[in-house]
Scaffold this active site. Structure first.
Site, PDB file in Angstrom:
ATOM      1  N   LYS A  85       0.866  -1.177   0.000  1.00  0.00           N
ATOM      2  CA  LYS A  85       0.000   0.000   0.000  1.00  0.00           C
ATOM      3  C   LYS A  85       0.901   1.226   0.000  1.00  0.00           C
ATOM      4  O   LYS A  85       1.656   1.452   0.945  1.00  0.00           O
ATOM      5  CB  LYS A  85      -0.900   0.013   1.231  1.00  0.00           C
TER       6      LYS A  85
ATOM      7  N   GLY B  69      -8.002   8.978  10.264  1.00  0.00           N
ATOM      8  CA  GLY B  69      -8.270   8.994  11.689  1.00  0.00           C
ATOM      9  C   GLY B  69      -9.357   9.939  12.153  1.00  0.00           C
ATOM     10  O   GLY B  69      -9.615  10.041  13.358  1.00  0.00           O
TER      11      GLY B  69
ATOM     12  N   ALA C 193      -9.736   5.327   4.801  1.00  0.00           N
ATOM     13  CA  ALA C 193      -9.571   6.465   5.709  1.00  0.00           C
ATOM     14  C   ALA C 193     -10.857   7.258   5.849  1.00  0.00           C
ATOM     15  O   ALA C 193     -11.546   7.552   4.869  1.00  0.00           O
ATOM     16  CB  ALA C 193      -8.443   7.407   5.288  1.00  0.00           C
ATOM     17  N   GLY C 194     -11.180   7.582   7.102  1.00  0.00           N
ATOM     18  CA  GLY C 194     -12.279   8.465   7.417  1.00  0.00           C
ATOM     19  C   GLY C 194     -13.569   7.799   7.830  1.00  0.00           C
ATOM     20  O   GLY C 194     -14.415   8.421   8.461  1.00  0.00           O
TER      21      GLY C 194
ATOM     22  N   ASN D 265      -9.440   1.255  10.269  1.00  0.00           N
ATOM     23  CA  ASN D 265      -8.512   1.070  11.384  1.00  0.00           C
ATOM     24  C   ASN D 265      -9.053   1.769  12.625  1.00  0.00           C
ATOM     25  O   ASN D 265      -9.487   1.137  13.571  1.00  0.00           O
ATOM     26  CB  ASN D 265      -7.125   1.555  11.033  1.00  0.00           C
ATOM     27  N   THR D 266      -9.093   3.105  12.620  1.00  0.00           N
ATOM     28  CA  THR D 266      -9.586   3.820  13.784  1.00  0.00           C
ATOM     29  C   THR D 266     -10.976   3.353  14.197  1.00  0.00           C
ATOM     30  O   THR D 266     -11.254   3.128  15.376  1.00  0.00           O
ATOM     31  CB  THR D 266      -9.598   5.340  13.519  1.00  0.00           C
TER      32      THR D 266
END
Length: 208
Positions: free
Chosen positions: A97, A158, A184-185, A206-207
């Site tokens: 990635k 994040g 992301a987001g 992830n977050t």
């Protein structure tokens, strides 16, 4: 319903990719993998330490997972290429990635440097999944450079702010003949579902 996703010659039955950077302890990772059903997990090379014992993140990732090393920390194409080559030499496989980030406030990717890194690594046989700001011209150049998929952000890393780039991501889904993985987001299950309903091939969390 059997609806596999094919990337890099591998058939995936799960369309949920997961990260490793936001957990309070590495021992949570096997539980996340088991509960999510994910087959692909991304890990920063700087967290791989063969001498680190329990702190080596690889000790917590089951062998059946497809590793997606990321080039976190790279600020130029050259740095991303070096990290990818080190990851492959360390036995982490040939998926990568690409993350090239100069902006340290919002952590937005540098599309130009990302395209350069993708072209180099794809020519070397890597399965390249570039993280990028959703821009049609850049996505088409990534496709032409040999990307196996394109990973546009839904919102800055994040932030859990959801699909703030929805219309731009939708254009990529419609116009780029590659899997589009929203990365992301995303902060809620409904936002992941919305990305899939738009036609995204997968999401990376992830977050959340």
């Amino acid at each position: 319903m059997h609806d596999p996703l094919h990337i890099g010659g591998i058939e995936l039955t799960s369309r949920l990719f997961i990260g490793t950077g936001k957990y309070s302890r590495n021992t949570l990772i096997p539980e996340v993998i088991a509960s999510s059903g994910s087959q692909v997990i991304t890990v920063a090379l700087r967290r791989v330490d063969p001498q680190g014992g329990a702190e080596n993140i690889m000790n917590h990732i089951p062998g059946h997972m497809i590793l997606l090393p990321n080039t976190s920390g790279a600020r130029t194409a050259e740095e991303a290429v070096r990290i990818a080559r080190l990851a492959r030499a360390a036995g982490l496989g040939n998926w990568v990635k690409i993350e090239v980030i100069n902006d340290q406030k919002y952590l937005l990717p540098d599309n130009l440097e990302t395209i350069r890194a993708t072209e180099i690594l794809a020519a070397e046989g890597f399965v390249v999944l570039p993280y990028m700001s959703p821009d049609l011209s850049a996505a088409l150049r990534l496709r032409d450079a040999g990307a196996a998929a394109v990973m546009p952000l839904g919102a800055p890393i994040g932030t859990n702010r959801g699909l703030r780039t929805k219309e731009l991501v939708r254009i990529l889904i419609e116009e780029v003949n590659l899997p589009i993985i929203v990365d992301a987001g995303i902060g809620k299950p409904s936002e992941a579902a919305e990305a899939m309903e738009m036609g995204a091939a997968a999401v990376l969390l992830n977050t959340a």
